[in-house]
Design a protein around this motif. Sequence first.
Motif, mmCIF file in Angstrom:
data_model
loop_
_atom_site.group_PDB
_atom_site.id
_atom_site.type_symbol
_atom_site.label_atom_id
_atom_site.label_comp_id
_atom_site.label_asym_id
_atom_site.label_seq_id
_atom_site.Cartn_x
_atom_site.Cartn_y
_atom_site.Cartn_z
ATOM 1 N N LEU A 102 0.815 -1.218 0.000
ATOM 2 C CA LEU A 102 0.000 0.000 0.000
ATOM 3 C C LEU A 102 0.848 1.266 0.000
ATOM 4 O O LEU A 102 0.317 2.362 -0.091
ATOM 5 C CB LEU A 102 -0.920 0.005 1.230
ATOM 6 N N GLU A 103 2.141 1.115 0.086
ATOM 7 C CA GLU A 103 3.032 2.263 0.227
ATOM 8 C C GLU A 103 2.933 3.228 -0.955
ATOM 9 O O GLU A 103 2.945 4.452 -0.774
ATOM 10 C CB GLU A 103 4.471 1.769 0.373
ATOM 11 N N GLU A 104 2.813 2.710 -2.165
ATOM 12 C CA GLU A 104 2.830 3.551 -3.355
ATOM 13 C C GLU A 104 1.516 4.290 -3.614
ATOM 14 O O GLU A 104 1.495 5.255 -4.367
ATOM 15 C CB GLU A 104 3.191 2.713 -4.584
ATOM 16 N N ASN A 105 0.420 3.838 -3.022
ATOM 17 C CA ASN A 105 -0.859 4.514 -3.280
ATOM 18 C C ASN A 105 -1.545 4.966 -1.986
ATOM 19 O O ASN A 105 -2.766 4.987 -1.894
ATOM 20 C CB ASN A 105 -1.793 3.622 -4.107
ATOM 21 N N THR A 106 -0.726 5.318 -1.010
ATOM 22 C CA THR A 106 -1.254 5.802 0.268
ATOM 23 C C THR A 106 -0.610 7.133 0.612
ATOM 24 O O THR A 106 0.601 7.281 0.520
ATOM 25 C CB THR A 106 -0.960 4.780 1.402
ATOM 26 N N VAL A 107 -1.426 8.088 1.006
ATOM 27 C CA VAL A 107 -0.929 9.375 1.470
ATOM 28 C C VAL A 107 -0.784 9.285 2.986
ATOM 29 O O VAL A 107 -1.731 8.909 3.688
ATOM 30 C CB VAL A 107 -1.896 10.529 1.112
ATOM 31 N N VAL A 108 0.389 9.604 3.489
ATOM 32 C CA VAL A 108 0.633 9.632 4.930
ATOM 33 C C VAL A 108 0.962 11.072 5.305
ATOM 34 O O VAL A 108 1.859 11.680 4.722
ATOM 35 C CB VAL A 108 1.798 8.705 5.338
ATOM 36 N N ILE A 109 0.215 11.615 6.248
ATOM 37 C CA ILE A 109 0.446 12.976 6.726
ATOM 38 C C ILE A 109 0.852 12.889 8.186
ATOM 39 O O ILE A 109 0.120 12.337 9.004
ATOM 40 C CB ILE A 109 -0.809 13.850 6.567
ATOM 41 N N PHE A 110 2.014 13.400 8.481
ATOM 42 C CA PHE A 110 2.505 13.421 9.860
ATOM 43 C C PHE A 110 2.575 14.871 10.302
ATOM 44 O O PHE A 110 3.234 15.688 9.684
ATOM 45 C CB PHE A 110 3.893 12.778 9.953
ATOM 46 N N THR A 111 1.855 15.178 11.361
ATOM 47 C CA THR A 111 1.885 16.531 11.914
ATOM 48 C C THR A 111 1.735 16.435 13.420
ATOM 49 O O THR A 111 1.656 15.361 13.992
ATOM 50 C CB THR A 111 0.802 17.421 11.269
ATOM 51 N N SER A 112 1.708 17.566 14.056
ATOM 52 C CA SER A 112 1.623 17.627 15.511
ATOM 53 C C SER A 112 0.602 18.678 15.896
ATOM 54 O O SER A 112 0.268 19.549 15.096
ATOM 55 C CB SER A 112 3.004 17.997 16.067
ATOM 56 N N ASP A 113 0.127 18.585 17.114
ATOM 57 C CA ASP A 113 -0.701 19.683 17.586
ATOM 58 C C ASP A 113 0.228 20.830 17.974
ATOM 59 O O ASP A 113 1.440 20.711 17.880
ATOM 60 C CB ASP A 113 -1.621 19.259 18.727
ATOM 61 N N ASN A 114 -0.318 21.919 18.388
ATOM 62 C CA ASN A 114 0.500 23.123 18.559
ATOM 63 C C ASN A 114 1.385 23.100 19.794
ATOM 64 O O ASN A 114 0.920 22.976 20.897
ATOM 65 C CB ASN A 114 -0.388 24.370 18.562
ATOM 66 N N GLY A 115 2.677 23.249 19.533
ATOM 67 C CA GLY A 115 3.682 23.476 20.565
ATOM 68 C C GLY A 115 3.803 22.426 21.643
ATOM 69 O O GLY A 115 2.998 21.527 21.755
ATOM 70 N N GLY A 116 4.847 22.574 22.419
ATOM 71 C CA GLY A 116 5.086 21.687 23.542
ATOM 72 C C GLY A 116 4.964 22.429 24.860
ATOM 73 O O GLY A 116 4.887 23.662 24.886
ATOM 74 N N ILE A 117 4.922 21.713 25.936
ATOM 75 C CA ILE A 117 4.847 22.314 27.266
ATOM 76 C C ILE A 117 6.266 22.626 27.715
ATOM 77 O O ILE A 117 7.085 21.722 27.881
ATOM 78 C CB ILE A 117 4.138 21.373 28.256
ATOM 79 N N ARG A 118 6.562 23.901 27.889
ATOM 80 C CA ARG A 118 7.933 24.327 28.193
ATOM 81 C C ARG A 118 8.485 23.697 29.469
ATOM 82 O O ARG A 118 9.679 23.462 29.567
ATOM 83 C CB ARG A 118 8.009 25.852 28.276
ATOM 84 N N ALA A 119 7.641 23.403 30.424
ATOM 85 C CA ALA A 119 8.120 22.793 31.665
ATOM 86 C C ALA A 119 8.624 21.365 31.428
ATOM 87 O O ALA A 119 9.373 20.825 32.226
ATOM 88 C CB ALA A 119 7.005 22.777 32.706
ATOM 89 N N ILE A 120 8.219 20.765 30.310
ATOM 90 C CA ILE A 120 8.612 19.393 29.997
ATOM 91 C C ILE A 120 9.730 19.363 28.964
ATOM 92 O O ILE A 120 10.689 18.614 29.088
ATOM 93 C CB ILE A 120 7.392 18.580 29.501
ATOM 94 N N SER A 121 9.594 20.181 27.926
ATOM 95 C CA SER A 121 10.574 20.171 26.836
ATOM 96 C C SER A 121 10.569 21.542 26.161
ATOM 97 O O SER A 121 9.577 21.930 25.555
ATOM 98 C CB SER A 121 10.209 19.087 25.826
ATOM 99 N N GLU A 122 11.662 22.241 26.265
ATOM 100 C CA GLU A 122 11.731 23.590 25.703
ATOM 101 C C GLU A 122 11.749 23.565 24.184
ATOM 102 O O GLU A 122 12.230 22.617 23.576
ATOM 103 C CB GLU A 122 12.967 24.307 26.239
ATOM 104 N N GLN A 123 11.246 24.617 23.582
ATOM 105 C CA GLN A 123 11.199 24.756 22.130
ATOM 106 C C GLN A 123 12.265 25.712 21.603
ATOM 107 O O GLN A 123 12.166 26.216 20.497
ATOM 108 C CB GLN A 123 9.825 25.287 21.683
ATOM 109 N N ASN A 124 13.291 26.007 22.386
ATOM 110 C CA ASN A 124 14.328 26.955 21.970
ATOM 111 C C ASN A 124 14.864 26.595 20.594
ATOM 112 O O ASN A 124 15.006 25.416 20.304
ATOM 113 C CB ASN A 124 15.481 26.958 22.979
ATOM 114 N N PRO A 125 15.107 27.543 19.731
ATOM 115 C CA PRO A 125 15.132 28.984 19.957
ATOM 116 C C PRO A 125 13.773 29.654 19.786
ATOM 117 O O PRO A 125 13.676 30.875 19.819
ATOM 118 C CB PRO A 125 16.104 29.476 18.888
ATOM 119 N N LEU A 126 12.703 28.872 19.602
ATOM 120 C CA LEU A 126 11.378 29.472 19.456
ATOM 121 C C LEU A 126 10.895 30.009 20.793
ATOM 122 O O LEU A 126 11.195 29.454 21.853
ATOM 123 C CB LEU A 126 10.389 28.449 18.904
#
Length: 153
Positions: A109-133
């Motif tokens: 199915l690899e050749e005829n499947t669309v895979v979209i990888f995304t994330s929800d918005n931002g991370g929790i700074r107390a757990i993992s910083e987003q520097n330099p953002l």
Amino acid sequence: MQKETQSKGGYFPPYKIDNITNGENGEYLTDRLTNEAISYIEKNKDTTFFLYMPYYTVHTPIMGKKELVAKFEAKSGQNGQNRPDYAAMVYSMDQNVGKLLHALKQNNLEENTVVIFTSDNGGIRAISEQNPLRAGKGSYYEGGIRVPLIIKW
């Protein structure tokens, strides 16, 4: 000191999530969801299907598999990235995304499947910083709104 990684309710059974039956003791929710998704792919490989896989990982509660937490405890953190339990969760999710991609390939199915990888918005700074953002989850600054987006087709 990190919290116990395999306490009940969260990423280990009992899950306390509607419509998900509890698995065996020690089962990890991210692995379980991937196994369910692969089963769905295999059952529907001869027809058109849509699979939406929103992992709970890497949201709170922060709970990684003991062996992976131990692996990342042996590494030094840097630049606000110093949570072995969180790293274990990210690693588990990466492994499971790989398993899903492999299942698509194994089922031709690899050749005829669309895979979209995304994330929800931002991370929790107390757990993992987003520097330099600047800032993080819940913010209109870059650290709260910039997310990865990868499309494979």
